[in-house]
Design a protein around this motif. Sequence first.
Motif, PDB file in Angstrom:
ATOM      1  N   HIS A   1      47.551 -46.420  -4.832  1.00  0.00           N
ATOM      2  CA  HIS A   1      47.167 -45.253  -4.048  1.00  0.00           C
ATOM      3  C   HIS A   1      47.691 -43.974  -4.710  1.00  0.00           C
ATOM      4  CE1 HIS A   1      45.762 -43.055  -0.615  1.00  0.00           C
ATOM      5  NE2 HIS A   1      46.983 -42.585  -0.347  1.00  0.00           N
ATOM      6  N   ALA A   2      48.885 -44.019  -5.261  1.00  0.00           N
ATOM      7  CA  ALA A   2      49.420 -42.869  -5.991  1.00  0.00           C
ATOM      8  C   ALA A   2      48.570 -42.566  -7.220  1.00  0.00           C
ATOM      9  CB  ALA A   2      50.860 -43.128  -6.396  1.00  0.00           C
ATOM     10  N   GLN A   3      48.057 -43.600  -7.829  1.00  0.00           N
ATOM     11  CA  GLN A   3      47.202 -43.399  -9.003  1.00  0.00           C
ATOM     12  C   GLN A   3      45.869 -42.775  -8.602  1.00  0.00           C
ATOM     13  OE1 GLN A   3      46.755 -46.919 -11.322  1.00  0.00           O
ATOM     14  NE2 GLN A   3      46.280 -45.758 -13.162  1.00  0.00           N
ATOM     15  N   THR A   4      45.301 -43.195  -7.472  1.00  0.00           N
ATOM     16  CA  THR A   4      44.029 -42.601  -7.024  1.00  0.00           C
ATOM     17  C   THR A   4      44.213 -41.148  -6.605  1.00  0.00           C
ATOM     18  OG1 THR A   4      44.340 -43.407  -4.769  1.00  0.00           O
ATOM     19  CG2 THR A   4      43.073 -44.808  -6.265  1.00  0.00           C
ATOM     20  N   LEU A   5      45.423 -40.785  -6.160  1.00  0.00           N
ATOM     21  CA  LEU A   5      45.713 -39.396  -5.810  1.00  0.00           C
ATOM     22  C   LEU A   5      46.105 -38.563  -7.034  1.00  0.00           C
ATOM     23  CD1 LEU A   5      47.821 -39.948  -2.563  1.00  0.00           C
ATOM     24  CD2 LEU A   5      45.453 -39.139  -2.703  1.00  0.00           C
ATOM     25  N   SER A   6      46.121 -39.175  -8.215  1.00  0.00           N
ATOM     26  CA  SER A   6      46.500 -38.517  -9.478  1.00  0.00           C
ATOM     27  C   SER A   6      47.911 -37.947  -9.406  1.00  0.00           C
ATOM     28  CB  SER A   6      45.513 -37.416  -9.841  1.00  0.00           C
ATOM     29  OG  SER A   6      44.226 -37.940  -9.954  1.00  0.00           O
ATOM     30  N   LEU A   7      48.829 -38.703  -8.848  1.00  0.00           N
ATOM     31  CA  LEU A   7      50.207 -38.258  -8.718  1.00  0.00           C
ATOM     32  C   LEU A   7      51.031 -38.671  -9.935  1.00  0.00           C
ATOM     33  CD1 LEU A   7      50.926 -39.125  -4.998  1.00  0.00           C
ATOM     34  CD2 LEU A   7      50.546 -36.859  -5.965  1.00  0.00           C
ATOM     35  N   ALA A   8      51.888 -37.785 -10.358  1.00  0.00           N
ATOM     36  CA  ALA A   8      52.875 -38.041 -11.404  1.00  0.00           C
ATOM     37  C   ALA A   8      54.015 -37.052 -11.174  1.00  0.00           C
ATOM     38  CB  ALA A   8      52.278 -37.866 -12.788  1.00  0.00           C
ATOM     39  N   ALA A   9      55.181 -37.379 -11.667  1.00  0.00           N
ATOM     40  CA  ALA A   9      56.328 -36.493 -11.471  1.00  0.00           C
ATOM     41  C   ALA A   9      57.221 -36.546 -12.699  1.00  0.00           C
ATOM     42  CB  ALA A   9      57.116 -36.907 -10.235  1.00  0.00           C
ATOM     43  N   SER A  10      57.924 -35.454 -12.906  1.00  0.00           N
ATOM     44  CA  SER A  10      58.955 -35.419 -13.939  1.00  0.00           C
ATOM     45  C   SER A  10      60.268 -35.064 -13.257  1.00  0.00           C
ATOM     46  CB  SER A  10      58.610 -34.417 -15.034  1.00  0.00           C
ATOM     47  OG  SER A  10      58.518 -33.123 -14.496  1.00  0.00           O
ATOM     48  N   LEU A  11      61.310 -35.762 -13.633  1.00  0.00           N
ATOM     49  CA  LEU A  11      62.615 -35.619 -12.997  1.00  0.00           C
ATOM     50  C   LEU A  11      63.614 -35.153 -14.041  1.00  0.00           C
ATOM     51  CD1 LEU A  11      64.198 -37.739 -10.376  1.00  0.00           C
ATOM     52  CD2 LEU A  11      65.410 -37.722 -12.514  1.00  0.00           C
ATOM     53  N   LEU A  12      64.433 -34.189 -13.664  1.00  0.00           N
ATOM     54  CA  LEU A  12      65.472 -33.671 -14.553  1.00  0.00           C
ATOM     55  C   LEU A  12      66.788 -33.634 -13.775  1.00  0.00           C
ATOM     56  CD1 LEU A  12      66.200 -32.443 -17.300  1.00  0.00           C
ATOM     57  CD2 LEU A  12      65.702 -30.210 -16.312  1.00  0.00           C
ATOM     58  N   VAL A  13      67.826 -34.215 -14.359  1.00  0.00           N
ATOM     59  CA  VAL A  13      69.149 -34.249 -13.735  1.00  0.00           C
ATOM     60  C   VAL A  13      70.103 -33.436 -14.596  1.00  0.00           C
ATOM     61  CG1 VAL A  13      71.059 -35.710 -13.006  1.00  0.00           C
ATOM     62  CG2 VAL A  13      68.720 -36.514 -12.750  1.00  0.00           C
ATOM     63  N   ASP A  14      70.715 -32.434 -13.990  1.00  0.00           N
ATOM     64  CA  ASP A  14      71.729 -31.643 -14.674  1.00  0.00           C
ATOM     65  C   ASP A  14      73.079 -32.300 -14.415  1.00  0.00           C
ATOM     66  OD1 ASP A  14      73.423 -29.802 -15.782  1.00  0.00           O
ATOM     67  OD2 ASP A  14      72.506 -28.061 -14.801  1.00  0.00           O
ATOM     68  N   SER A  15      73.659 -32.896 -15.444  1.00  0.00           N
ATOM     69  CA  SER A  15      74.893 -33.667 -15.265  1.00  0.00           C
ATOM     70  C   SER A  15      76.103 -32.779 -14.967  1.00  0.00           C
ATOM     71  CB  SER A  15      75.171 -34.520 -16.499  1.00  0.00           C
ATOM     72  OG  SER A  15      75.273 -33.701 -17.647  1.00  0.00           O
ATOM     73  N   ARG A  16      76.046 -31.493 -15.295  1.00  0.00           N
ATOM     74  CA  ARG A  16      77.182 -30.604 -15.027  1.00  0.00           C
ATOM     75  C   ARG A  16      77.203 -30.121 -13.581  1.00  0.00           C
ATOM     76  NH1 ARG A  16      75.770 -26.620 -19.471  1.00  0.00           N
ATOM     77  NH2 ARG A  16      73.850 -27.755 -19.163  1.00  0.00           N
ATOM     78  N   THR A  17      76.044 -29.720 -13.061  1.00  0.00           N
ATOM     79  CA  THR A  17      76.007 -29.164 -11.702  1.00  0.00           C
ATOM     80  C   THR A  17      75.619 -30.197 -10.645  1.00  0.00           C
ATOM     81  OG1 THR A  17      73.704 -28.480 -11.937  1.00  0.00           O
ATOM     82  CG2 THR A  17      75.401 -26.891 -12.585  1.00  0.00           C
ATOM     83  N   GLY A  18      74.997 -31.295 -11.056  1.00  0.00           N
ATOM     84  CA  GLY A  18      74.559 -32.305 -10.102  1.00  0.00           C
ATOM     85  C   GLY A  18      73.194 -32.010  -9.505  1.00  0.00           C
ATOM     86  N   ASP A  19      72.484 -30.999 -10.025  1.00  0.00           N
ATOM     87  CA  ASP A  19      71.154 -30.663  -9.513  1.00  0.00           C
ATOM     88  C   ASP A  19      70.132 -31.681  -9.997  1.00  0.00           C
ATOM     89  OD1 ASP A  19      72.178 -28.408  -8.344  1.00  0.00           O
ATOM     90  OD2 ASP A  19      71.561 -27.061  -9.958  1.00  0.00           O
ATOM     91  N   ILE A  20      69.267 -32.097  -9.082  1.00  0.00           N
ATOM     92  CA  ILE A  20      68.137 -32.968  -9.424  1.00  0.00           C
ATOM     93  C   ILE A  20      66.876 -32.196  -9.085  1.00  0.00           C
ATOM     94  CG2 ILE A  20      66.944 -35.110  -8.928  1.00  0.00           C
ATOM     95  CD1 ILE A  20      69.630 -36.369  -8.313  1.00  0.00           C
ATOM     96  N   VAL A  21      66.013 -32.015 -10.088  1.00  0.00           N
ATOM     97  CA  VAL A  21      64.777 -31.256  -9.923  1.00  0.00           C
ATOM     98  C   VAL A  21      63.605 -32.189 -10.233  1.00  0.00           C
ATOM     99  CG1 VAL A  21      63.437 -29.293 -10.723  1.00  0.00           C
ATOM    100  CG2 VAL A  21      65.918 -29.137 -10.628  1.00  0.00           C
ATOM    101  N   VAL A  22      62.641 -32.244  -9.291  1.00  0.00           N
ATOM    102  CA  VAL A  22      61.430 -33.044  -9.477  1.00  0.00           C
ATOM    103  C   VAL A  22      60.230 -32.115  -9.417  1.00  0.00           C
ATOM    104  CG1 VAL A  22      59.972 -34.835  -8.473  1.00  0.00           C
ATOM    105  CG2 VAL A  22      62.441 -35.138  -8.506  1.00  0.00           C
ATOM    106  N   ASP A  23      59.385 -32.201 -10.442  1.00  0.00           N
ATOM    107  CA  ASP A  23      58.119 -31.473 -10.453  1.00  0.00           C
ATOM    108  C   ASP A  23      57.010 -32.481 -10.207  1.00  0.00           C
ATOM    109  OD1 ASP A  23      59.074 -28.861 -10.994  1.00  0.00           O
ATOM    110  OD2 ASP A  23      59.446 -29.455 -13.067  1.00  0.00           O
ATOM    111  N   LEU A  24      56.341 -32.335  -9.055  1.00  0.00           N
ATOM    112  CA  LEU A  24      55.302 -33.267  -8.641  1.00  0.00           C
ATOM    113  C   LEU A  24      53.924 -32.691  -8.978  1.00  0.00           C
ATOM    114  CD1 LEU A  24      54.654 -35.929  -7.110  1.00  0.00           C
ATOM    115  CD2 LEU A  24      54.543 -34.558  -5.028  1.00  0.00           C
ATOM    116  N   GLU A  25      53.118 -33.493  -9.632  1.00  0.00           N
ATOM    117  CA  GLU A  25      51.752 -33.103  -9.967  1.00  0.00           C
ATOM    118  C   GLU A  25      50.803 -33.995  -9.181  1.00  0.00           C
ATOM    119  OE1 GLU A  25      51.412 -33.717 -14.110  1.00  0.00           O
ATOM    120  OE2 GLU A  25      53.050 -32.368 -14.614  1.00  0.00           O
ATOM    121  N   GLY A  26      49.754 -33.409  -8.660  1.00  0.00           N
ATOM    122  CA  GLY A  26      48.767 -34.186  -7.930  1.00  0.00           C
ATOM    123  C   GLY A  26      48.303 -33.476  -6.681  1.00  0.00           C
TER     124      GLY A  26
END
Length: 170
Positions: free
Chosen positions: A66-91
Amino acid sequence: MAPTTSDVPPWYKQFWPWFLIGLLFSSIAFSTLYLVMSIKFYDGSVQQDYYKDGLAINEQLAKQEHAQTLSLAASLLVDSRTGDIVVDLEGERRPDQLHLSLIFPTAGGRDRSLVLDHLHGGRYVTVIDEPLRHRWYLQLQPSAGRDAEWRLTGEATFPSEETIDLTPGL
């Protein structure tokens, strides 16, 4: 000339009885040691309801399709110094929150579940309290639990400065 009883020492002064007794006691000691270690360091890698989880694999595959039919993909970036997790969702879908499950391969007690808040566009953020180390399996869903509409998966080794791709594949 035959040995007399006075020439043979008593059994407790001979080597072989003590060698056999030593083997017996060492096997008991090592068995007890391994038993204590297996109880103390139980990893819990086998789930109790493994049969039901095996039957539920089709539901997981359906979520990923179902995620594939919705054309969903994401990229995840973790900053090891600050602990921030950023996800960019496409779809096509952009829920208000995303749920990220960090699954440690061998120790279920180390698993983490995070809620990412929507900032703008397809960007979601959260902060983790302690830095991630070693290899993790990642699952990104619009809601927590098994009732999610779709699921993106990935795998990463931390600390990492590179972006991690989350895709609809298994």
